[in-house]
Motif scaffolding. Structure first.
Motif, short mmCIF file in Angstrom:
data_model
loop_
_atom_site.label_atom_id
_atom_site.label_comp_id
_atom_site.label_asym_id
_atom_site.label_seq_id
_atom_site.Cartn_x
_atom_site.Cartn_y
_atom_site.Cartn_z
N UNK A 217 -3.75 29.35 -25.96
CA UNK A 217 -5.02 29.12 -26.67
C UNK A 217 -5.63 30.47 -27.06
N UNK B 194 -3.51 32.30 -29.82
CA UNK B 194 -3.64 31.71 -31.15
C UNK B 194 -5.09 31.63 -31.58
N UNK C 68 -7.71 29.83 -30.79
CA UNK C 68 -8.25 28.54 -31.23
C UNK C 68 -8.91 27.83 -30.07
N UNK D 40 -8.42 24.69 -29.50
CA UNK D 40 -7.67 23.46 -29.68
C UNK D 40 -7.97 22.82 -31.02
N UNK D 41 -7.49 23.44 -32.07
CA UNK D 41 -7.57 22.79 -33.38
C UNK D 41 -8.98 22.45 -33.76
N UNK E 203 -10.51 22.91 -36.22
CA UNK E 203 -10.74 22.47 -37.58
C UNK E 203 -10.22 21.05 -37.83
N UNK E 204 -9.79 20.39 -36.76
CA UNK E 204 -9.41 19.00 -36.91
C UNK E 204 -10.62 18.08 -36.95
N UNK F 78 -11.37 16.18 -40.15
CA UNK F 78 -10.33 15.20 -40.39
C UNK F 78 -10.55 13.95 -39.55
N UNK G 232 1.60 6.80 -33.11
CA UNK G 232 1.97 8.22 -33.02
C UNK G 232 1.10 9.06 -33.95
N UNK G 233 1.04 8.66 -35.21
CA UNK G 233 0.26 9.42 -36.18
C UNK G 233 -1.21 9.43 -35.78
N UNK H 87 -1.85 11.77 -33.00
CA UNK H 87 -1.81 13.16 -33.42
C UNK H 87 -3.09 13.54 -34.16
N UNK I 87 -6.04 13.72 -31.65
CA UNK I 87 -5.87 14.26 -30.30
C UNK I 87 -6.96 15.25 -29.91
N UNK I 88 -7.06 16.32 -30.63
CA UNK I 88 -8.06 17.29 -30.19
C UNK I 88 -8.90 17.82 -31.33
N UNK J 153 -12.78 27.70 -23.91
CA UNK J 153 -11.92 28.32 -22.89
C UNK J 153 -12.46 28.08 -21.47
#
Lengths: 303, 288
Positions: free
Chosen positions: B158, B161, B163, B165-166, B168-169, B172, B191-192, B195, B198-199, B208
């Motif tokens: 984490x 990278x 982030x 945990x994503x 910017x999701x 979406x 599944x989709x 995903x 998820x986070x 953190x």
């Protein structure tokens, strides 16, 4: 001229998004990470990464691929044929047909540099934390020092402009402290200050301010507390402080207090402290060991 | 650091803004929905249309997550799960709610466990969706699913990278509100869905410490102390919480039921909302 994917100095790989299986890869992956020719074909993609990296791929990489169709400069840990973790940097794209195209290369030096950066940042954070505490704390008593208390009290005063919160300001001064120092010495005097601080710190709530304001003077700011409730609080302080022994006697304090805001009046911290100080002076005048509230007529008495 | 149980009378408006509290529905019974790590109250949106018909639904974000007021972030407080439980306590106190039905996802469930321990009066029943009282494998024979080094590596990834945990999701997730038919077909595209949902999270500055508090803590010792009726909803295939952990959690509670949902992933309330609702409803009927 046709390009041969096996001559490129970076790993190229194709996998299936739904099945999460490896379909094709180039010679770099075999050579760099020690895999036998074709040994990875049809293997699950999870076999190629550490457990933490798999979690990371599932919760970050795949969602990002789905959203943007590509991921760049992701850093994770690949597992070599010998099961040794190797840091790799990955760029990937997701095709309309559900294939993931991976480009990756080992990033050992880059990873070291990142690690150094992280270590340096952590060290700086720790140092800053230590310094912040030191600069905000009174060395002897461990309470907030005057500078920090001023800052926090000003923040609270600002807050009262937005919300309907009443603050009570309490100034305490130890009675006849000079006598304690003269009779028992400064070391003993310091011990009294420490005991006194412990009483204060254990009586206030986490949202309140308690600080050493001067030599033997302390400031308490009670958050969201009316003057009447603050008075009860002060009585409790007197009771507790009167249990601290000095020689054959016990410790006493004089307390001046005031509340803010009253009648929508806007005051700054200096003006509020001045009010509490006037009330403290009044308590001393009236024979010490007591709490006095600031009242407008204290001003009149003086004039 | 010790965190005292709040005895402060906080300004209700201030807490409402701080934790971005939203109240839905008019029911008499209060249900409090507590999100997990890397999420926000958004994660409950597939359940709330059903819940608000019967209950007064309280949604909130912990300080440092979602749309909370990050000015209220204190690193010390939020470096351990007790700090997040204190958010819950202050929310209940400021709204004058007690005896609520607490539903928590993942670490949100553990936060509910801590709340039930610190302030048993606030919670009537505890529903835990994919909970883990401890993610670590420990040498007392307990297997949380992860070696300490795995989780250290995860936090390190984490960091590297950069982030949370994503983060910017989030947009979406907000855009993909499913229709009724989508929910009916919930198992088809699990599944989709998993995903995509998820986070979503915030700045790494806040995520953190939350990650460390989540992944390295051990609250198993609290389980036997909680006598409230509890429901553990476990996913059959969850990369973060092995099925044995769900079974362990249920056994350690004096008064708990275990429902295993035949699904995949760690966000059952998003991928199988109807089954989760059904499970909660049965539990409430049985424990009346």
């Amino acid at each position: 001229m046709e390009m041969d994917p096996h001559i490129f100095p970076c790993g190229l790989m194709v996998s299936d998004f739904q099945e999460q299986k490896i379909l094709q890869f180039n010679a770099y992956i075999e050579n760099e990470f020690g895999f036998a020719k074709d040994s990875l074909i049809d293997q699950p993609i999870t076999a190629l990464f550490t457990k933490a990296s798999v979690l990371f791929l599932e919760h970050y990489f795949y969602p990002m691929l789905l959203q943007d169709g590509k991921v760049s400069e992701l850093q994770v840990m690949l597992l070599s044929a010998k099961k040794e973790p190797v840091p790799v940097t990955i760029n990937a794209t997701l095709s309309q047909q559900g294939k993931i195209y991976w480009a990756l290369f080992s990033a050992i030096n880059r990873d070291q540099l990142y690690q150094e950066l992280i270590n340096t940042r952590d060290k700086l954070e720790d140092k800053t934390k230590a310094l912040t505490i030191t600069s905000a704390t009174d060395e002897l008593t461990g309470l907030l020092n005057r500078r920090e208390a001023t800052k926090r009290a000003n923040d609270m005063i600002q807050q009262t402009k937005r919300t309907n919160v009443m603050l009570s300001f309490i100034l305490l001064d130890i009675d006849y402290f000079k006598r304690v120092n003269d009779t028992f010495g400064h070391q003993e005097g310091d011990k009294i200050l420490i005991k006194m601080s412990k009483v204060l710190a254990s009586t206030v709530r986490s949202c309140d301010i308690v600080a050493r304001w001067g030599g033997e003077e302390f400031l308490v700011v009670l958050y969201n507390t009316s003057i009447d409730k603050a008075h009860i609080f002060c009585q409790r302080l007197h009771d507790k402080i009167n249990q601290i022994a000095i020689g054959r006697d016990t410790l006493h304090v004089s307390i001046g207090m005031t509340s803010y805001p009253i009648n929508n009046q806007t005051l700054n911290l200096d003006e509020i402290i001045w009010q509490a100080d006037e009330a403290l002076y009044d308590a001393k005048e009236r024979g010490r060991n007591q709490t006095r509230r600031f009242k407008e007529d204290l001003l009149l008495d003086k004039r | 650091m010790e965190i005292s149980i709040s005895n402060t009378q906080f300004n209700a408006l201030e807490i409402k803004r701080r934790n971005h509290i939203n109240i839905l529905g008019e029911g008499e019974k209060v249900i409090l929905l507590a999100h997990g790590f890397g999420c926000s109250q958004n994660m409950w949106r597939f359940l709330t249309p059903y819940l608000e018909k019967q209950y007064k639904v309280i949604l909130f974000d912990y300080v440092g997550s979602g749309n909370s007021d990050v000015r209220a972030y204190q690193k010390n407080r939020y470096s351990q799960l007790e700090g997040y439980a204190l958010d819950v306590i202050e929310i209940c106190d400021s709204l004058d709610f007690s005896n609520v039905l607490f539903v928590g996802h993942s670490v949100g469930a553990t936060i509910g466990l801590i709340t039930a321990h610190l302030r048993p009066d606030l919670i009537d029943k505890l529903v835990m969706v994919c909970p883990s009282p401890c993610f670590l494998n420990l040498n007392d024979g307990y297997s949380g699913g992860f070696e300490k080094s795995d989780l250290e590596e995860l936090v390190n990834l984490m960091d590297k990278n950069y982030i949370g945990w994503g983060n910017y999701l989030a947009p979406l997730v907000m855009n993909s509100t499913p229709s009724e038919t989508d929910i009916k077909q919930e198992t088809d595209d699990a599944l989709v869905q998993e995903l995509l949902t998820s986070f979503c999270s915030t700045d790494p500055t806040y995520s953190k410490p939350f990650a460390i508090a989540t992944f390295f803590s051990d609250y198993r010792h609290l389980l036997p102390k909680i006598h409230h009726p509890c429901l553990v909803i476990q996913s059959k295939q969850d990369a973060l919480v092995p099925i044995e952990v769900g079974k362990y959690t249920q056994k350690q509670f004096p008064n708990a039921k275990l429902d295993i949902i035949n699904g995949k992933g760690h966000c059952l309330h998003m991928t199988y909302p109807l089954q989760v609702l059904n499970s909660i409803q049965c539990f409430l009927d049985q424990t009346q």
